[in-house]
Design a protein around this motif. Structure first.
Motif, mmCIF file in Angstrom:
data_model
loop_
_atom_site.group_PDB
_atom_site.id
_atom_site.type_symbol
_atom_site.label_atom_id
_atom_site.label_comp_id
_atom_site.label_asym_id
_atom_site.label_seq_id
_atom_site.Cartn_x
_atom_site.Cartn_y
_atom_site.Cartn_z
ATOM 1 N N CYS A 199 31.959 46.801 46.649
ATOM 2 C CA CYS A 199 33.305 47.376 46.707
ATOM 3 C C CYS A 199 33.187 48.873 46.406
ATOM 4 O O CYS A 199 32.658 49.266 45.354
ATOM 5 C CB CYS A 199 34.222 46.690 45.698
ATOM 6 S SG CYS A 199 35.908 47.341 45.720
ATOM 7 N N GLN A 241 43.839 48.506 49.960
ATOM 8 C CA GLN A 241 42.608 47.730 50.019
ATOM 9 C C GLN A 241 42.295 47.407 51.480
ATOM 10 O O GLN A 241 43.166 46.944 52.210
ATOM 11 C CB GLN A 241 42.731 46.429 49.234
ATOM 12 C CG GLN A 241 43.115 46.624 47.770
ATOM 13 C CD GLN A 241 44.588 46.416 47.525
ATOM 14 O OE1 GLN A 241 45.393 47.288 47.812
ATOM 15 N NE2 GLN A 241 44.958 45.256 46.987
ATOM 16 N N SER A 243 39.183 45.494 53.899
ATOM 17 C CA SER A 243 37.977 44.663 53.876
ATOM 18 C C SER A 243 37.506 44.431 55.298
ATOM 19 O O SER A 243 38.300 44.093 56.191
ATOM 20 C CB SER A 243 38.252 43.318 53.204
ATOM 21 O OG SER A 243 38.540 43.491 51.830
ATOM 22 N N ASP A 248 33.958 45.778 51.082
ATOM 23 C CA ASP A 248 35.350 46.022 50.719
ATOM 24 C C ASP A 248 35.507 47.475 50.265
ATOM 25 O O ASP A 248 34.575 48.081 49.724
ATOM 26 C CB ASP A 248 35.781 45.090 49.582
ATOM 27 C CG ASP A 248 35.574 43.623 49.936
ATOM 28 O OD1 ASP A 248 35.787 43.274 51.108
ATOM 29 O OD2 ASP A 248 35.193 42.845 49.033
ATOM 30 N N GLN A 349 40.536 43.822 44.884
ATOM 31 C CA GLN A 349 39.534 43.494 45.887
ATOM 32 C C GLN A 349 39.719 42.085 46.430
ATOM 33 O O GLN A 349 39.529 41.830 47.630
ATOM 34 C CB GLN A 349 38.133 43.639 45.280
ATOM 35 C CG GLN A 349 37.003 43.318 46.239
ATOM 36 C CD GLN A 349 35.654 43.316 45.543
ATOM 37 O OE1 GLN A 349 35.573 43.557 44.330
ATOM 38 N NE2 GLN A 349 34.586 43.033 46.292
ATOM 39 N N THR A 352 42.103 41.138 49.749
ATOM 40 C CA THR A 352 41.693 41.248 51.152
ATOM 41 C C THR A 352 40.301 40.678 51.416
ATOM 42 O O THR A 352 39.893 40.583 52.582
ATOM 43 C CB THR A 352 41.695 42.731 51.578
ATOM 44 O OG1 THR A 352 40.857 43.488 50.683
ATOM 45 C CG2 THR A 352 43.104 43.298 51.548
ATOM 46 N N HIS A 353 39.550 40.325 50.384
ATOM 47 C CA HIS A 353 38.165 39.870 50.580
ATOM 48 C C HIS A 353 38.109 38.587 51.412
ATOM 49 O O HIS A 353 37.228 38.432 52.276
ATOM 50 C CB HIS A 353 37.502 39.644 49.219
ATOM 51 C CG HIS A 353 36.086 39.188 49.311
ATOM 52 N ND1 HIS A 353 35.047 40.028 49.671
ATOM 53 C CD2 HIS A 353 35.519 37.962 49.112
ATOM 54 C CE1 HIS A 353 33.912 39.346 49.686
ATOM 55 N NE2 HIS A 353 34.162 38.085 49.345
#
Length: 812
Positions: A199, A241, A243, A248, A349, A352-353
């Motif tokens: 990230c 955010q 990804s 990410d 994080q 959207t991961h």
């Protein structure tokens, strides 16, 4: 309640109850228990926030150490510590609005897009937006709101922009086609574990440019935003955010607020799919803060609705497809905190991961549910495209804005309370725009309703209505006190009277009081009197939209209606300019700007027809001409329709008249050979006389009274043909009966009758008395009847009294 009291060590039962004071004692018991429980709550909150009352150092008034404070509630204890929610907020945090290169525009003007370059454009950007950053602001425009400065620049350069408030990517979204990769069943690609994925936190311009180049090489990426709205009037987007399949990214949008427009290159690329979940607010926040627009979006929220999963939240999708329990402990955190703690970075994080994996699984389920056809995927794609066309609209303050909130509260206020609520609402809106604070932070709705309902007489009463007291209320307490005093001076009317006063065209008479006469207007404000100029009546009865001049005005210009003023419906007419007609357009706008400063709560709004081309108004092929002249066009069509109906009615009337004439002629022709009723009666008489002569010659019929013959003579002659079978049956019966020998006629001997009734000496009340004729109609009728029986009067009696007349004849 008893269990709660016992749990906190409070007394919950009363042994000795008094009938008179028992209710008050129980009430005092509940109050004491509340105080004890809330005191413990305050102590626990202080301990959780790291503030100890015994060890707290002496600080200056209003000072608080700038530290990150973690407080918790809803602590369930035991093994379920994961479900504890955390409020993260920073005390004395520096406001990020002060670092923005562009000042936040909280003016009471419509929102104008911030875009000035248009990547991936099929239709070029209008010159107004393209030249926005090139032109230099003049010194007189520095203190003017951005939207108003743009409008003034338009008038100064004589630019007419029709699509100033339109969606810049309207044309591209209208012609957007779903990619071919979405029309077939996808290959689900597994996500990396959250602990193994990298990230990157982006807070510089170079990192943002590098991220944009990475995103341009992928076919899809997931996006989410974190927003803060409590300490800002319009709200601030604090984090973004993003990804991909590999890594990410978290973007500090507070630091890169002015450079975020770079991402328009990838966000508007139709070949790259942007995956959102519940993007209703995200689309508006991107436009408002960064000037970003989204083309080719897929919203997993609408996909979940098509799949009927029961719940459409991202938490539920993660639990169904990824078997992951999302951590929502920091959902209410203050995302303005810098630097961000690691816990909050992990939470951001995770949003959207997993979203791209959910995107694959959802598409596969939609493909299977559609029996191998991409119909459901196309449906979700169309809904997502419509969501991308959504435009951000600023909250505009008007004089009637407070009524929407008043109706939601479902409370009935009198005129003084409603006036206080209106003034407080306007004060809150004005202060929120100036200080860039939300209305909930300045004065929450329930506190504002409480102040308007109570109408405190002193400043301390206003503070007592607010618990806890908002900081700006304590600072502006004197101004609020003046507003409440102004509201208390308004005339007091009930809510029902106020409603009738607004609906009616004539002002209602106020209830008479001892102190004020009917003509005393010293304590009345201008708002209490109705403005009758706003009510308009048609010029003629039955004609609603009349464009003819009033015929009642003679040549000298004097009205013939007396006190009734002629009026016209002007609802659909063109609005007259407020300024004199000899002024130019720019001078008229300047005049309206000067008028807007008279009311401190009313700010300038551009007129409605600024952005409408004048040529389009007079072009019959344009939509604006159709909307503007809708009633005229409808009236013309209605007149043509009525003329056709009248013509058809005339033709039908002519046909009906001709048919009536033909029927009349045919009827007259058919009556030429038909005997009339008189002729038929005469023929029947002649036939009856012949039958009587034949019967008298044969001696079969007996002698009948003349009265009877004269009465039934015409009836038997007319109905002779219809009664022939009945007469035959009667004759047969008479023939069977034995014949009675006829007796000679003997006249009635009147010498044997009783003449005492005519002496006048009878005392019976039922006898005839000429002197008592005027006493009543009943006696008069009896006298007439007796007279007829006595034989003095032999006048004709109707058929009902025929039996009494025949009584005088001797029996056969």
């Amino acid at each position: 309640m008893t269990q709660i009291m016992q749990h906190h060590g409070c007394r919950s039962h009363m042994r000795d109850r008094n009938r008179l004071t028992g209710l008050e004692d129980r009430f005092d018991l509940v109050v004491d228990s509340n105080d004890a429980i809330l005191e413990k709550v305050g102590i626990l909150l202080d301990e959780a926030s790291g503030v100890s009352r015994t060890q707290q150092p002496v600080m200056p008034a209003g000072y608080q150490p700038p530290k990150i404070v973690v407080s918790s509630w809803n602590r369930r204890g035991g093994e379920r510590r994961d479900e504890t929610f955390h409020l993260l907020h920073a005390k004395n945090i520096q406001r990020p609005q002060l670092k923005f290169k562009e000042k936040v525009d909280n003016s009471n003007t419509p929102f104008v897009s911030k875009i000035f370059i248009k990547p991936n454009a099929v239709k070029p950007l209008p010159s107004y937006f393209a030249n926005k950053h090139i032109r230099k602001e003049r010194p007189e425009d520095l203190d003017v709101p951005a939207a108003l400065a743009d409008f003034i620049h338009q008038q100064r350069t004589q630019e007419h922009v029709d699509d100033m408030f339109s969606h810049p990517y309207q044309y591209e979204l209208d012609h957007l086609v779903m990619p071919e990769s979405l029309k077939c069943k996808p290959d689900v690609q597994m996500y990396k574990p959250l602990a193994e994925s990298t990230c990157q936190f982006i807070y510089t311009l170079d990192d943002l440019v590098a991220l944009n180049e990475k995103l341009a090489k992928v076919s899809e990426f997931a996006v989410d935003l974190e927003h803060h709205s409590y300490r800002s009037f319009l709200g601030i987007t604090c984090l973004m955010q993003i990804s991909t399949r590999e890594e990410d990214f978290i973007i500090d949008t507070l630091e890169l607020r002015s450079e975020m427009y770079i991402l328009n290159e990838t966000f508007t690329d139709p070949a790259i799919v942007k995956v959102f979940h519940g993007a209703d607010s995200d689309i508006e926040w991107l436009q408002k803060d960064f000037g970003l627009y989204v083309v080719s979006m897929f919203d997993t929220h609408h996909a979940a609705r098509c799949l009927n999963l029961g719940r459409n939240s991202l938490d539920h999708l993660l639990k169904v497809y990824c078997s992951v329990n999302s951590d929502k402990r920091y959902q209410l955190a203050d995302w303005r905190i810098r630097p961000l703690p690691d816990q909050m970075l992990k939470y951001a994080q995770a949003d959207t991961h997993y979203l791209l994996y959910v995107y694959d699984r959802v598409r596969a389920d939609l493909y299977d549910m559609g029996n191998g056809q991409p119909t459901l995927i196309q449906q979700v794609w169309d809904k997502s495209r419509d969501l991308s066309l959504k435009k951000y609209v600023k909250p505009i303050f008007t004089e009637d804005s407070y009524m929407e909130l008043y109706r939601k509260q479902k409370k009935s206020f009198n005129t003084q309370q409603l006036a206080a609520f209106r003034l407080l609402y306007a004060w809150r809106d004005k202060l929120g725009r100036e200080e860039d604070e939300s209305t909930g932070y300045i004065l929450p709705n329930h506190m504002m309703m409480k102040i308007a309902e109570e109408l405190p007489k002193e400043p301390q009463g206003i503070i007592a209505c607010c618990n806890p007291t908002p900081p700006l209320v304590r600072q502006q307490i004197n101004e609020l006190h003046q507003l409440i005093k102004q509201a208390r001076e308004t005339p007091l009317l009930k809510a029902e009277v106020l409603a009738e006063k607004r609906k009616s065209m004539t002002p209602k008479r106020k209830p008479q009081t001892i102190l004020f006469g009917p003509h005393d207007t010293s304590r009345s404000s201008e708002s209490d009197f109705l403005d009758l100029s706003s009510f308009e009546t048609p010029t003629k009865p039955g004609v609603l939209f009349s464009e003819e001049e009033d015929e009642s005005v003679n040549q000298e210009g004097k009205s013939l209606h007396g006190l009734i003023a002629s009026a016209k419906i002007s609802l659909f007419a063109e609005e007259a300019a407020a300024a004199p007609a000899h002024l130019t357009v720019a001078q008229q706008k300047a005049h309206s700007i000067m008028e807007s400063f008279e009311n401190p709560f009313r700010m300038y709004l551009p007129s409605k027809d600024i952005h409408i081309s004048k040529n389009a108004k007079y072009d019959p092929s344009s939509k604006i001409y159709e909307i503007h002249n809708r009633w005229k066009l409808q009236s013309i069509a209605q007149q043509q329709k009525e003329a056709q109906e009248k013509q058809q009615a005339k033709e039908q009337a002519k046909k009906a008249q001709e048919e009536r004439k033909k029927a009349k002629l045919s009827y007259q022709e058919s009556l030429q050979n038909v005997h009339t009723v008189r002729q038929q009666v005469a023929e029947a008489k002649q036939a009856g006389q012949k039958r009587e002569r034949a019967a008298s010659d044969a001696g079969e019929e007996s002698i009948k009274p003349k009265m009877k013959v004269s009465k039934t003579e015409s009836e038997t002659s007319v109905a002779d043909q219809s009664t022939k079978p009945a007469q035959k049956k009667k004759k047969q019966k008479k023939a069977q009966e034995p014949e009675v020998p006829e007796q000679d006629f003997k006249p009635f001997d009147y010498s044997q009758s009783n003449f005492k009734m005519f002496d006048g000496k009878s005392k019976e009340s039922s006898q005839f008395d000429p002197n008592r004729q005027a006493h009543g109609p009943k006696q008069k009728k009896k006298g007439q009847k007796k007279n007829a029986v006595g034989g003095r009067s032999m006048s004709y009696v109707p058929a009902k009294s025929d039996r009494g007349f025949r009584h005088n004849w001797p029996k056969r």
